[in-house]
Write a protein that holds these residues in place. Structure first.
Motif, PDB file in Angstrom:
ATOM      1  N   MET A 130       0.817  -1.202   0.000  1.00 35.23           N
ATOM      2  CA  MET A 130       0.000   0.000   0.000  1.00 35.23           C
ATOM      3  C   MET A 130       0.860   1.266   0.000  1.00 35.23           C
ATOM      4  O   MET A 130       0.543   2.252  -0.659  1.00 35.23           O
ATOM      5  N   ALA A 131       1.957   1.235   0.769  1.00 33.02           N
ATOM      6  CA  ALA A 131       2.834   2.408   0.801  1.00 33.02           C
ATOM      7  C   ALA A 131       3.447   2.671  -0.575  1.00 33.02           C
ATOM      8  O   ALA A 131       3.551   3.836  -1.006  1.00 33.02           O
ATOM      9  N   ILE A 132       3.840   1.612  -1.279  1.00 35.57           N
ATOM     10  CA  ILE A 132       4.420   1.775  -2.615  1.00 35.57           C
ATOM     11  C   ILE A 132       3.382   2.320  -3.586  1.00 35.57           C
ATOM     12  O   ILE A 132       3.683   3.194  -4.420  1.00 35.57           O
ATOM     13  N   VAL A 133       2.150   1.855  -3.477  1.00 35.73           N
ATOM     14  CA  VAL A 133       1.080   2.342  -4.354  1.00 35.73           C
ATOM     15  C   VAL A 133       0.822   3.831  -4.116  1.00 35.73           C
ATOM     16  O   VAL A 133       0.671   4.620  -5.068  1.00 35.73           O
ATOM     17  N   LEU A 134       0.800   4.246  -2.856  1.00 32.61           N
ATOM     18  CA  LEU A 134       0.580   5.658  -2.552  1.00 32.61           C
ATOM     19  C   LEU A 134       1.742   6.528  -3.022  1.00 32.61           C
ATOM     20  O   LEU A 134       1.533   7.660  -3.470  1.00 32.61           O
ATOM     21  N   MET A 135       2.969   6.003  -2.919  1.00 34.67           N
ATOM     22  CA  MET A 135       4.115   6.753  -3.441  1.00 34.67           C
ATOM     23  C   MET A 135       4.023   6.911  -4.953  1.00 34.67           C
ATOM     24  O   MET A 135       4.331   7.983  -5.505  1.00 34.67           O
ATOM     25  N   LEU A 136       3.574   5.871  -5.639  1.00 30.48           N
ATOM     26  CA  LEU A 136       3.389   5.965  -7.088  1.00 30.48           C
ATOM     27  C   LEU A 136       2.288   6.957  -7.450  1.00 30.48           C
ATOM     28  O   LEU A 136       2.398   7.687  -8.444  1.00 30.48           O
ATOM     29  N   VAL A 137       1.232   6.996  -6.651  1.00 26.85           N
ATOM     30  CA  VAL A 137       0.156   7.971  -6.887  1.00 26.85           C
ATOM     31  C   VAL A 137       0.672   9.394  -6.713  1.00 26.85           C
ATOM     32  O   VAL A 137       0.359  10.296  -7.500  1.00 26.85           O
ATOM     33  N   LEU A 138       1.496   9.627  -5.683  1.00 25.80           N
ATOM     34  CA  LEU A 138       2.080  10.948  -5.465  1.00 25.80           C
ATOM     35  C   LEU A 138       3.006  11.337  -6.609  1.00 25.80           C
ATOM     36  O   LEU A 138       2.967  12.480  -7.092  1.00 25.80           O
ATOM     37  N   GLU A 139       3.832  10.398  -7.060  1.00 25.53           N
ATOM     38  CA  GLU A 139       4.710  10.681  -8.194  1.00 25.53           C
ATOM     39  C   GLU A 139       3.909  10.946  -9.462  1.00 25.53           C
ATOM     40  O   GLU A 139       4.261  11.824 -10.272  1.00 25.53           O
ATOM     41  N   LEU A 140       2.834  10.199  -9.654  1.00 28.96           N
ATOM     42  CA  LEU A 140       1.988  10.396 -10.833  1.00 28.96           C
ATOM     43  C   LEU A 140       1.329  11.773 -10.803  1.00 28.96           C
ATOM     44  O   LEU A 140       1.227  12.451 -11.841  1.00 28.96           O
ATOM     45  N   GLY A 141       0.886  12.199  -9.612  1.00 27.76           N
ATOM     46  CA  GLY A 141       0.294  13.526  -9.498  1.00 27.76           C
ATOM     47  C   GLY A 141       1.288  14.630  -9.820  1.00 27.76           C
ATOM     48  O   GLY A 141       0.962  15.594 -10.526  1.00 27.76           O
ATOM     49  N   LEU A 142       2.519  14.505  -9.317  1.00 22.01           N
ATOM     50  CA  LEU A 142       3.548  15.498  -9.634  1.00 22.01           C
ATOM     51  C   LEU A 142       3.869  15.509 -11.124  1.00 22.01           C
ATOM     52  O   LEU A 142       4.053  16.582 -11.723  1.00 22.01           O
ATOM     53  N   ASP A 143       3.924  14.326 -11.733  1.00 21.28           N
ATOM     54  CA  ASP A 143       4.243  14.259 -13.158  1.00 21.28           C
ATOM     55  C   ASP A 143       3.142  14.869 -14.008  1.00 21.28           C
ATOM     56  O   ASP A 143       3.417  15.582 -14.989  1.00 21.28           O
TER      57      ASP A 143
ATOM     58  N   LEU B 214      12.159  30.600   2.320  1.00 22.16           N
ATOM     59  CA  LEU B 214      10.766  30.895   2.668  1.00 22.16           C
ATOM     60  C   LEU B 214       9.842  30.611   1.491  1.00 22.16           C
ATOM     61  O   LEU B 214       8.749  30.062   1.659  1.00 22.16           O
ATOM     62  N   PHE B 215      10.270  30.974   0.296  1.00 21.77           N
ATOM     63  CA  PHE B 215       9.472  30.671  -0.890  1.00 21.77           C
ATOM     64  C   PHE B 215       9.339  29.167  -1.074  1.00 21.77           C
ATOM     65  O   PHE B 215       8.272  28.660  -1.423  1.00 21.77           O
ATOM     66  N   ALA B 216      10.415  28.433  -0.837  1.00 21.36           N
ATOM     67  CA  ALA B 216      10.355  26.977  -0.962  1.00 21.36           C
ATOM     68  C   ALA B 216       9.474  26.361   0.118  1.00 21.36           C
ATOM     69  O   ALA B 216       8.793  25.356  -0.113  1.00 21.36           O
ATOM     70  N   LEU B 217       9.463  26.979   1.309  1.00 18.75           N
ATOM     71  CA  LEU B 217       8.672  26.438   2.415  1.00 18.75           C
ATOM     72  C   LEU B 217       7.188  26.640   2.188  1.00 18.75           C
ATOM     73  O   LEU B 217       6.381  25.751   2.465  1.00 18.75           O
ATOM     74  N   PHE B 218       6.808  27.812   1.660  1.00 17.50           N
ATOM     75  CA  PHE B 218       5.391  28.110   1.475  1.00 17.50           C
ATOM     76  C   PHE B 218       4.859  27.681   0.116  1.00 17.50           C
ATOM     77  O   PHE B 218       3.675  27.868  -0.171  1.00 17.50           O
ATOM     78  N   ASP B 219       5.705  27.137  -0.721  1.00 16.70           N
ATOM     79  CA  ASP B 219       5.262  26.619  -2.011  1.00 16.70           C
ATOM     80  C   ASP B 219       5.897  25.250  -2.234  1.00 16.70           C
ATOM     81  O   ASP B 219       6.652  25.039  -3.178  1.00 16.70           O
ATOM     82  N   MET B 220       5.581  24.331  -1.326  1.00 15.87           N
ATOM     83  CA  MET B 220       6.205  23.014  -1.365  1.00 15.87           C
ATOM     84  C   MET B 220       5.884  22.215  -2.629  1.00 15.87           C
ATOM     85  O   MET B 220       6.770  21.564  -3.179  1.00 15.87           O
ATOM     86  N   PRO B 221       4.633  22.221  -3.127  1.00 14.12           N
ATOM     87  CA  PRO B 221       4.382  21.431  -4.348  1.00 14.12           C
ATOM     88  C   PRO B 221       5.231  21.872  -5.531  1.00 14.12           C
ATOM     89  O   PRO B 221       5.775  21.040  -6.260  1.00 14.12           O
TER      90      PRO B 221
ATOM     91  N   LEU C  24      14.910  19.838   1.998  1.00 16.50           N
ATOM     92  CA  LEU C  24      13.553  20.396   1.867  1.00 16.50           C
ATOM     93  C   LEU C  24      12.674  19.493   1.008  1.00 16.50           C
ATOM     94  O   LEU C  24      11.482  19.332   1.283  1.00 16.50           O
ATOM     95  N   TYR C  25      13.256  18.901  -0.022  1.00 16.95           N
ATOM     96  CA  TYR C  25      12.483  17.997  -0.884  1.00 16.95           C
ATOM     97  C   TYR C  25      12.012  16.770  -0.109  1.00 16.95           C
ATOM     98  O   TYR C  25      10.842  16.372  -0.211  1.00 16.95           O
ATOM     99  N   TYR C  26      12.901  16.176   0.682  1.00 15.32           N
ATOM    100  CA  TYR C  26      12.518  14.998   1.465  1.00 15.32           C
ATOM    101  C   TYR C  26      11.475  15.356   2.522  1.00 15.32           C
ATOM    102  O   TYR C  26      10.526  14.586   2.759  1.00 15.32           O
ATOM    103  N   ILE C  27      11.631  16.503   3.166  1.00 18.38           N
ATOM    104  CA  ILE C  27      10.655  16.919   4.176  1.00 18.38           C
ATOM    105  C   ILE C  27       9.288  17.122   3.536  1.00 18.38           C
ATOM    106  O   ILE C  27       8.260  16.658   4.059  1.00 18.38           O
ATOM    107  N   ALA C  28       9.248  17.823   2.413  1.00 25.46           N
ATOM    108  CA  ALA C  28       7.978  18.059   1.730  1.00 25.46           C
ATOM    109  C   ALA C  28       7.361  16.753   1.242  1.00 25.46           C
ATOM    110  O   ALA C  28       6.134  16.557   1.326  1.00 25.46           O
ATOM    111  N   TYR C  29       8.195  15.845   0.745  1.00 29.08           N
ATOM    112  CA  TYR C  29       7.690  14.566   0.251  1.00 29.08           C
ATOM    113  C   TYR C  29       7.074  13.748   1.385  1.00 29.08           C
ATOM    114  O   TYR C  29       5.997  13.143   1.225  1.00 29.08           O
TER     115      TYR C  29
END
Length: 249
Positions: free
Chosen positions: A1-14, A80-87, A112-117
């Motif tokens: 399930m965790a792998i499926v959700l990670m793939l969904v998140l990657e698909l959304g970003l793509d 600050l820009f990276a923090l308030f615009d994580m996506p 910052l990328y790992y924290i946001a992810y």
């Protein structure tokens, strides 16, 4: 399930990157050359390029601020820009890493990328896992008739509380009473039925007709009186004494 959700998140970003919702590219000719026009822009990059075009600095004030603050002026704003615009930061970092490799970004950007992810993965996982576990408890209670305690705790119903009282009789038998109340009152009032005379005020509470100083307020038990909040015996069990010598009773 965790792998499926990670793939969904990657698909959304793509998908968001593909349609230009996130990590949009710069426009060639607006102070950018052809090479920079193909690079993805985050919120800080878009802000900085717009500021350079619309608010020029002929006196070099920004450079002086950078020197006076030891580089804190642009660095703090960028984080600050990276923090308030994580996506957008996640999408820009993802596109940069996929095209140029991990060596093209700094360690702070990677952190910052790992924290946001992790944060967005947690936001995505919580409702999905809660729904799956809730369906599991629903099936167990209604069809398998198990996990009643876990289901009742998950519902967070404040009523229907009970406790177990055990007593060892003189003949060695053990009797157990499950005593509970159907509704827990939220408001209380002074118990006017409690005796306050001088001959009974030092009497033990176990022998008083109204041992408690407080009682449920009117209307708390579903009726005008407070009888609905009274305790009742829910279940009774008698364990007889065993006759052999190694008995525990």
């Amino acid at each position: 399930m965790a792998i499926v959700l990670m793939l969904v998140l990657e698909l959304g970003l793509d998908i968001c990157t593909h349609y230009g919702v996130l990590a949009s590219t710069a426009t060639a000719g607006a102070g950018n050359d052809a090479e920079d026009a193909s690079k993805p822009l985050g919120l800080w990059d878009a802000y900085f390029s717009t500021m350079e075009v619309n608010f020029p600095d002929p006196n070099g004030l920004r450079s002086m601020l950078e020197v006076w603050t030891f580089g804190a002026y642009p660095a703090v704003l960028e984080y600050l820009f990276a923090l308030f615009d994580m996506p957008d930061m996640m999408a820009v970092t993802r596109v940069t890493v996929c095209s140029e490799g991990w060596g093209s970004i700094s360690r702070s950007t990677s952190l910052l990328y790992y924290i946001a992810y992790i944060l967005y993965f947690w936001v995505l996982c919580v409702p999905v896992v809660s729904w799956i576990f809730g369906c599991y408890l629903y099936l167990c209670v209604n069809w398998l008739h198990i996990h009643y305690d876990e289901s009742f705790s998950a519902l967070r119903i404040p009523h229907y509380k009970s406790f177990l009282r055990m007593q060892i009789l003189e003949n060695g038998n053990l009797q157990m009473f499950a005593i509970g109340i159907r509704k827990v009152p939220r408001k209380w009032t002074r118990n006017i039925d409690q005796s306050t005379s001088s001959d009974t005020k030092h009497e033990s509470a176990d022998f008083k007709a109204s041992p408690s100083k407080w009682c449920p307020a009117p209307g708390q038990c579903g009726s005008k009186d407070t009888a609905g909040c009274g305790a009742e015996v829910v279940d009774y069990l008698l364990v007889p004494k065993k006759s052999h010598k190694n008995s525990l009773y």
